[in-house]
Structures are given as structure tokens and as C-alpha cells.
Scaffold this motif. Sequence first.
Motif, mmCIF file in Angstrom:
data_model
loop_
_atom_site.group_PDB
_atom_site.id
_atom_site.type_symbol
_atom_site.label_atom_id
_atom_site.label_comp_id
_atom_site.label_asym_id
_atom_site.label_seq_id
_atom_site.Cartn_x
_atom_site.Cartn_y
_atom_site.Cartn_z
ATOM 1 N N GLU A 115 0.843 -1.200 0.000
ATOM 2 C CA GLU A 115 0.000 0.000 0.000
ATOM 3 C C GLU A 115 0.873 1.243 0.000
ATOM 4 O O GLU A 115 1.608 1.499 0.946
ATOM 5 N N TYR A 118 -1.184 6.459 -0.273
ATOM 6 C CA TYR A 118 -1.488 7.491 0.716
ATOM 7 C C TYR A 118 -0.230 8.209 1.213
ATOM 8 O O TYR A 118 -0.221 9.418 1.373
ATOM 9 N N SER A 146 0.746 8.772 7.982
ATOM 10 C CA SER A 146 -0.265 9.344 7.092
ATOM 11 C C SER A 146 -1.079 8.248 6.415
ATOM 12 O O SER A 146 -2.293 8.383 6.224
ATOM 13 N N THR A 147 -0.410 7.156 6.054
ATOM 14 C CA THR A 147 -1.107 6.029 5.444
ATOM 15 C C THR A 147 -2.086 5.400 6.426
ATOM 16 O O THR A 147 -3.230 5.081 6.076
ATOM 17 N N ARG A 149 -3.551 6.843 8.881
ATOM 18 C CA ARG A 149 -4.661 7.781 9.102
ATOM 19 C C ARG A 149 -5.688 7.716 7.977
ATOM 20 O O ARG A 149 -6.888 7.882 8.203
ATOM 21 N N SER A 150 -5.233 7.460 6.749
ATOM 22 C CA SER A 150 -6.121 7.502 5.581
ATOM 23 C C SER A 150 -6.657 6.142 5.168
ATOM 24 O O SER A 150 -7.597 6.071 4.377
ATOM 25 N N ASN A 151 -6.062 5.074 5.658
ATOM 26 C CA ASN A 151 -6.449 3.735 5.217
ATOM 27 C C ASN A 151 -6.671 2.842 6.433
ATOM 28 O O ASN A 151 -5.726 2.485 7.134
ATOM 29 N N ARG A 187 3.616 12.527 15.383
ATOM 30 C CA ARG A 187 2.332 12.831 14.745
ATOM 31 C C ARG A 187 1.865 14.236 15.095
ATOM 32 O O ARG A 187 1.451 14.995 14.210
ATOM 33 N N GLU A 191 1.494 17.352 12.373
ATOM 34 C CA GLU A 191 0.205 18.005 12.153
ATOM 35 C C GLU A 191 0.287 19.500 12.455
ATOM 36 O O GLU A 191 -0.264 20.330 11.719
#
Length: 216
Positions: A115, A118, A146-147, A149-151, A187, A191
Amino acid sequence: AFDTISDRKIILLCAGNLATTQAVLEQLHRDKIKNAKINLNNVESLFEAAEYLGHVSVEKQKQHVSSAGQSAFNPSASFILAGQIGTDPHSAYMVYAEGNSITSSANTPFLQIGESKYGKPILDRFLKLDTSIDEAARCCLVSMDSTIRSNASVGAPVEMLIYRKNSFSLGEYYCFDDDDDYMLRLRRSWETKLREAIAALPTLDKGSVRPMRVDL
């Protein structure tokens, strides 16, 4: 990582069909134990190791297709083979399901399997061949976070191994759980800095406004 003779350190990452990756790993292990004609202890370069890995992978995929007998069955797997052998420079190879491979270069300073969509934009923007190993490590962790968080299908633990050239040591292994203090601080810092960077971007230029075409 493989338990090889002292003049080499070889690390393997896998993605794809689990049956294929397990069969490939088992074959590499058996070949090494039995001192086969070609094995990870006697290849003379990582390129040769990548070719050997590609051949084993293709053979295992063929076996699984034959035994499954299902056109919808996908036995494909991909790998990243990295490390150092002897006096050769350290390097990494991505081995495709078809058995061929590529290595890193100025145009491809990093390799990814599994994967990737992302977290890839972060790596594309920051990683260069001359990026320091410590900065690259932080960049990779941000990419993985980030991956995650999005997946929803990707999650902790996040494993990371840092190999420093000519060290022939695999001592810098990290395993970060979701509530790991360092990952939480990383993290939050990412952010915060990202929000600050967005806020500091130039405001929209009204001179760029154009009439919108209405078709209906």
C-alpha cells in the motif's frame, strides 16, 4: 533479515499473496541451509541475489496457479531486497512479480511495495539520494503514519530497520505501537507544522478568477 555469513547483511520486505511470500522465504531458507548451488550465502552481489529471488518467486507463483486451478486466483508477490555484500556498496532492489527488478537511482531515490498511494506524496517531495539516513527515517515514519490515518486496513505496529553503510549490523530495529510515545510526538509535531505551513501559504490570487463555462 537472514542469518548469513559475516561478509553480508541481507534484508527482505514482502507484499502480496501470503502463500507465495511464505513459500519464497521457505525456499530461500532451505537453499541456504542445504548450501544449494545458488543461495544467499554464495551470491556475489545484491543484484545477483535479486535475480535469484525473482527466479524463486516466479517458480512459486507458477506452482500456486497450477495447484489452485482458478483463473481469479492471484499469486503475485513483490519484494524489496536490501543490504550489503562484501566490499560492494550498500543498495536495494525492488523485485516485481514477474521476477525482474529495479534499484534506486537519482530519479528513483526510494522503493515501495504494498500500500503506497497514501504516504507516497510525502516521500516524493522530501526524499533524495543525499537525504541523511536519520532524516529519511523520520520522513518514512510520517509517511506510514499518514497512510494509517487515511487507510483503515493499515495499522500498527510500524517496524523500521536502519542499516548504516559498511556497518554489517542490524542493531537499529524499531517497532512502534499505536500508543508509542515517540510516534505520538511525531504525529502531533507533523500536524502542527503542516497546519502552520498551510496557513502561511500565499492567499488566493483573485486575478486568476475566470468565468465558469455552464453546459446545462
